[in-house]
Design a protein around this motif. Structure first.
Motif, PDB file in Angstrom:
ATOM      1  N   ALA A  57      45.573  28.866   8.818  1.00  0.00           N
ATOM      2  CA  ALA A  57      45.622  30.327   8.921  1.00  0.00           C
ATOM      3  C   ALA A  57      44.493  30.970   8.126  1.00  0.00           C
ATOM      4  N   GLY A  58      44.166  30.395   6.983  1.00  0.00           N
ATOM      5  CA  GLY A  58      43.109  30.955   6.147  1.00  0.00           C
ATOM      6  C   GLY A  58      42.875  30.089   4.928  1.00  0.00           C
ATOM      7  N   VAL A  59      41.786  30.354   4.230  1.00  0.00           N
ATOM      8  CA  VAL A  59      41.421  29.588   3.037  1.00  0.00           C
ATOM      9  C   VAL A  59      41.071  30.558   1.914  1.00  0.00           C
ATOM     10  N   ILE A  60      41.635  30.314   0.729  1.00  0.00           N
ATOM     11  CA  ILE A  60      41.310  31.121  -0.448  1.00  0.00           C
ATOM     12  C   ILE A  60      40.389  30.297  -1.342  1.00  0.00           C
ATOM     13  N   ARG A  61      39.197  30.834  -1.560  1.00  0.00           N
ATOM     14  CA  ARG A  61      38.210  30.140  -2.401  1.00  0.00           C
ATOM     15  C   ARG A  61      37.723  31.103  -3.482  1.00  0.00           C
ATOM     16  N   ASP A  62      37.850  30.683  -4.739  1.00  0.00           N
ATOM     17  CA  ASP A  62      37.452  31.526  -5.871  1.00  0.00           C
ATOM     18  C   ASP A  62      38.122  32.897  -5.818  1.00  0.00           C
ATOM     19  N   GLY A  63      39.395  32.895  -5.397  1.00  0.00           N
ATOM     20  CA  GLY A  63      40.175  34.127  -5.379  1.00  0.00           C
ATOM     21  C   GLY A  63      39.941  35.026  -4.183  1.00  0.00           C
ATOM     22  N   ILE A  64      39.052  34.617  -3.265  1.00  0.00           N
ATOM     23  CA  ILE A  64      38.725  35.448  -2.091  1.00  0.00           C
ATOM     24  C   ILE A  64      39.298  34.793  -0.836  1.00  0.00           C
ATOM     25  N   GLY A  65      40.016  35.579  -0.034  1.00  0.00           N
ATOM     26  CA  GLY A  65      40.607  35.073   1.200  1.00  0.00           C
ATOM     27  C   GLY A  65      39.589  35.037   2.329  1.00  0.00           C
ATOM     28  N   ASN A  66      39.606  33.949   3.113  1.00  0.00           N
ATOM     29  CA  ASN A  66      38.700  33.789   4.233  1.00  0.00           C
ATOM     30  C   ASN A  66      39.487  33.460   5.499  1.00  0.00           C
ATOM     31  N   ILE A  67      39.152  34.129   6.615  1.00  0.00           N
ATOM     32  CA  ILE A  67      39.680  33.728   7.912  1.00  0.00           C
ATOM     33  C   ILE A  67      38.804  32.574   8.374  1.00  0.00           C
TER      34      ILE A  67
END
Length: 449
Positions: free
Chosen positions: A409-419
């Protein structure tokens, strides 16, 4: 995994049901013969009649060999005692259901782990948090936030006038290429089937669609669907229960104008003394004249959290008829969830279901940080942490070997959500949110071990 559950009430039964589908070795302990008989007849588990605080009963349940002991009786004291005893007798991990939210607030200060309690779960606190999130995303019927909103799950029903009704997911993506949301689960109108969408899946009028959104995605979704994320300021709460009290306190502290209606005179006076920023009214919420006198039509949201599901539902329908924008009802009967879309209430919540879902994530393998089951849908949302040894680490999503019945559904990297789409590369430390049907979860878990 060997799991002992103390308490065969709704939380215990629902947990046992979820876990039995996972082929876990479950032992359910309760003093109520009827509850145990119901569980024994409907679930593939072992049941034991007896007091779960009895050392001999725990030993008979082979507590020393247990991976997890979950105490979810209606008694907070019993649950704490069970966990303390179980840990001393050799249980690897323990979880206690509690009603006093102060325990959670001062968890680190008191150090419950020293006594043998690894986790504390408060259904009332979970329900109050769910209500706050629903008010912040008022356009949607269900919500769930990952990592303080870096990614947020929202659900809505598709109407004929919405821009992507009748189009495939791929066609919708071509029309709106810069979007910050993606559909992750669909329930076809009039069916109980849950679909994990692919590029060629058609979005149809009447579908209940669950999306994952990154920052700004909810606002984009509102604009495209024609829905309005109303700024909620005036809230009426029916019921001075623990949930009603906690919700009123938290909302008032956040600047909302809160009215709370409580039938019991002594309870109403107690709440008024403790919450000076809340207008407390002593009265019967079933009285439509009272609701009119208190200007229910001027409210932005109506939250019914009495101990009676039917009163909550009927009063919410009254609020809806008075054009209140957002209605939320607490229900005890899980069968009512199937009615939520058809009867007109925006959202039904069940504190026991919230508690069971929260506890359930501790059973999942891999680094599961959060987990929720989608309301009235046969799908789960899980958040995994990627380790260096995880099979998915340093792979493109399209090469990761995901089953067809699951989707990133999505990936959170360094506190930022990514589609995250097919060409997104998963890295160590990423927090990955997965949506999948139950049959796919074990295969997904292996990718994160």
């Amino acid at each position: 995994m060997k799991i002992i559950i103390a308490g065969a009430g709704e939380v215990g039964f629902h947990l046992a049901k979820l876990l039995s589908f996972e082929s876990q070795e479950i032992t359910l302990i309760d003093t109520n013969k009827e509850c145990l008989l119901n569980a024994d007849n409907h679930l593939d588990i072992k049941v034991m009649k007896g007091d779960s605080t009895s050392i001999s009963i725990l030993k008979d349940a082979r507590v020393a060999e247990s991976d997890l002991v979950i105490a979810v009786t209606s008694s907070e004291t019993t649950n704490i005692t069970v966990c303390v005893l179980a840990k001393q007798l050799g249980a690897k991990r323990t979880i206690a259901r509690i009603s006093n939210t102060e325990f959670i607030q001062h968890k680190d200060e008191v150090g419950f782990t020293k006594f043998g309690i690894d986790e504390l779960i408060s259904p009332e606190a979970l329900a109050a948090s769910e209500i706050r999130l629903l008010l912040s995303q008022s356009a949607f019927s269900d919500t769930y936030a990952f990592e303080d909103g870096a990614l947020t799950m929202v659900g809505l029903d598709l109407s004929r006038t919405m821009a992507f009704a009748g189009k495939t997911v791929k066609e919708a993506a071509e029309i709106f290429p810069e979007i910050h949301f993606v559909p992750i689960a669909i329930q076809r109108f009039g069916t109980q089937f849950t679909i994990i969408p692919r590029g060629d899946t058609q979005l149809k009028e009447g579908d209940h669609v669950v999306f994952i959104t990154s920052e700004g995605g909810a606002e984009e979704l509102c604009k495209i669907t024609g829905k309005t994320n109303t700024d909620i300021k005036n809230v009426m709460i029916l019921g001075g229960s623990k949930i009603g009290y906690k919700t009123a306190r938290d909302l008032a502290n956040s600047g909302f104008n809160v009215k709370l209606i409580e039938k019991d005179k002594n309870r109403a006076f107690d709440i008024a003394d403790e919450l000076p920023n809340v207008l407390v009214i002593n009265g019967d919420g079933r009285n439509v004249d009272l609701l009119d006198e208190e200007n229910i039509g001027d409210m932005d949201a109506f939250i019914a959290v009495t101990g009676n599901s039917e009163i909550n539902i009927m009063s919410s329908l009254v609020a809806k008829s008075k054009h209140v924008k957002k209605t939320i009802s607490l229900v005890e009967n899980m069968d009512y969830f199937e009615l939520s879309q058809s009867i007109g209430i925006d959202t039904l919540i069940n504190k026991k279901l919230l508690a069971a879902n929260t506890i359930f994530r501790y059973v999942r393998r891999g680094e599961v940080l959060a987990m929720t089951k989608l309301n009235n849908m046969d799908a789960e949302l899980l958040e995994f942490k990627v380790k260096a040894r995880s099979k998915i680490c340093n792979k493109l999503i399209k090469d990761a070997g995901f089953p067809r019945s699951a989707i990133i559904a999505g990936v959170i990297r360094d506190g930022i959500g990514n589609i995250a789409l097919g060409d997104f590369k998963i890295q160590e430390g990423d927090l990955v949110v997965i949506c999948g049907l139950p049959r796919s979860i074990k295969e997904v878990e292996k990718l994160f071990l």
